[in-house]
Scaffold this active site. Sequence first.
Site, mmCIF file in Angstrom:
data_model
loop_
_atom_site.group_PDB
_atom_site.id
_atom_site.type_symbol
_atom_site.label_atom_id
_atom_site.label_comp_id
_atom_site.label_asym_id
_atom_site.label_seq_id
_atom_site.Cartn_x
_atom_site.Cartn_y
_atom_site.Cartn_z
ATOM 1 N N ASP A 69 -30.326 28.182 -17.011
ATOM 2 C CA ASP A 69 -29.205 28.110 -17.946
ATOM 3 C C ASP A 69 -28.368 26.896 -17.563
ATOM 4 O O ASP A 69 -27.889 26.800 -16.434
ATOM 5 C CB ASP A 69 -28.387 29.414 -17.799
ATOM 6 C CG ASP A 69 -27.432 29.602 -18.964
ATOM 7 O OD1 ASP A 69 -27.430 28.752 -19.879
ATOM 8 O OD2 ASP A 69 -26.685 30.599 -18.941
ATOM 9 N N GLU B 127 -31.026 26.902 -22.550
ATOM 10 C CA GLU B 127 -31.428 28.116 -21.851
ATOM 11 C C GLU B 127 -32.919 28.359 -22.088
ATOM 12 O O GLU B 127 -33.390 28.226 -23.215
ATOM 13 C CB GLU B 127 -30.627 29.267 -22.470
ATOM 14 C CG GLU B 127 -30.447 30.471 -21.616
ATOM 15 C CD GLU B 127 -29.700 31.554 -22.398
ATOM 16 O OE1 GLU B 127 -29.864 32.714 -22.039
ATOM 17 O OE2 GLU B 127 -28.980 31.235 -23.370
#
Lengths: 389, 365
Positions: free
Chosen positions: A8, A103
């Site tokens: 992320d 992500e």
Amino acid sequence: MRAILHIDMDAFYASVEQRDHPEWRGKPVIVGGNGKRGVVAAASYEVRQFGVHSAMPMREALQRCPHAICVHPRIAHYQQVSQQVFEIFHQFTPLVEGLSLDEAFLDVTHSQAAMGPAEHIAVQIKQRIRERTQLTASVGVAPNKLVAKIASDLRKPDGIMVVRAEEVTSVLDPLPITRLFGIGARTAPKLAALGIHTFHDLRLAREQLLKAVFGKYTAQYQARAAGVDDRPVIPDWDEKQISAEETFDTDIHEPARLLSALNALADRTATRLRARQLQSACITVKIRRNDFTTFTRQHHFQPATQETQVISQIATQLLLAWLKEHPRTALRLLGVGAGELSEAQQLELFAAPETQRNRALDTTMDKIRERYGTQSLRRADHLKTPLRK
Amino acid sequence: MKFSAEREAMLSPLQAVIGVVERRQTMPILSNVMVMAKSDGLTMTATDLEVELSANGTANVAEPGEITIPGRKLLDIIKALPEKASVTLTVEGERAVIRSGKSRFTLATLPASDFPVIENIEIKQQISLAQTDMKTLLDKTHFSMAQQDVRYYLNGLLFELSGQQLRLVATDGHRLALAEAKLLQPVTTTLQVILPRKGVLELQRVLGNQGDVHISISSNHMRISVDGVRFTSKLIDGRFPDYSRVIPQDPNRIVGAERSSLRAALQRAAILSNEKYRGIRLTLKSGVLVMQAHNPEQEEAEEELEVAHTGEAMEIGFNVNYLLEALTAVDGDQVELGFTDGNSSCLIKSPGAVASRYVVMPMRL
């Protein structure tokens, strides 16, 4: 044992803006739409101290932090940076499932033989991202997607959190149950009323007690609370495909809206095929449910095509068949991919008049869009809201 | 049944009919040939239910009769006997016995009454033309027939009769070949029939170079007798597409070239074209035709040929095999290519002549 990474990017849009504007570094930066209905798309860590978080209305964000620097999002630019980051992911495994621009899940189970243990791969990926983009990422390393995603969030920003199989319950147990995907503002109070606040509580709660809250999904939620998740990492389109996909701002369940989104994606895929002068003999529809489970449906056919209408029809049939199996499902993402590509297409002597009309229409639309932009002309069935009578 | 004949008198009718003997045994009797011995000689017949061939040979018949014998084995045996050997064939019970010199072979048989022969056909139209003309027409068109296309009517060759003209048309939906010849006698009604692919290929083998050929057409069959061989084929029951619609009437760019140089240049360029799609790009510009091909390995071929042309510069892609086959079949030393634009078909013919014409659809490359 599988080795899954969840990567992320830290405050992605805001970090890109701070990188590009050195004078903003160390200062509160909010990326978001202005205007009354604007919401925060990303907030730098400096602004998060004031309680500003993404998806918060801009007005509220500015009340909390009036001196924040507000930046209008430059999505195309973020996409470019995202592409660089995903290229790095692909250096380690072909099994990359992107969740959004910033992500992704990576399955590095089999990469370990050549590239060392998963945590070592995680370190290398972070390092390469920093070298290439001067940005930081947080990585969760775990035996499955569920735990990896929770783990990446535990050491933000710029962290690595490794959760081994035997540590899963000890890591999850103390966490508040709201960290579990699917438990939000509506479910959490119901669980709190039952005295369930943590993963530990949910994992050990009596099934009978939970039935009232989760119904037939009780067993599934309890398994999740125990960190059990066998969903595979479904790689994004392979390189032998041309595709278009969209992650929706909010999950969509109305079939009509799903089909209009799908048709627009089919058109984008077909346009890309034509731009690269390719024909496809296999259409894939990618469907991601709001619980992040991803499905794909495929159809092979002859002769190969690059026509919007043909590709739309095939994609529509695939999605309708899927919706029939999964009625009233809310979707988070749809994608249309074209595979089995060939460069050449033999034209027919006795072509159906419909084919000729489709081709003429496609060519004309391509020319107009080339000149006036991709949004200049759309098919009526791609409109998100139907035309008023 | 009993007869004796010279090896060659048996071999030539056998070789004439063996082409239709089934290799895949859908029905056991179809792998047999029917041998009929009559006082005036012998007849061998083979069929695959679509095409039937029968051929005559001279023999000394002691006892007339008919029987069916495994075709390929019979051919292999007769072929392997010494030249000019005398062969005797007798049916003894359910076996056929072949004797020649000190050789003796016993073959299984099936009764001739079970052999599916095409009975007499009801002739609707009869035409005659020079055998060489018929052969030429087939040579100039057969390669454009479709193979196992779901449009079953394309898996054959159209025979179109009108006035004193026989026109053959073949198309696989990507290219089309058309050739015409003059009939010896005009016909009174126009007629279109489709001869299936297998029939076309067998007919090509049957035709010789001398004399005339007489063609009988019924509503379901076509029958042709040439030099002691009788060819009968079923017709395809279907409607051929309106081919005249796809022949360019007035192409606006006409390219004139020497046929052999154009063909040779295309053949060379084809070496480096994609093996699957066979794509070749043609670029026409002031007096030059440029031919370019490349393959997935990014190897490239480029050929330039000086040509005479009318009309503006243009670019178009083709399956090079289609162009080569048309250029091989077209008449004359000079050839004329007519183009409309990069998405429309190309007309290939000999300048001034219309007896054979070829249409090739382009390929998007």
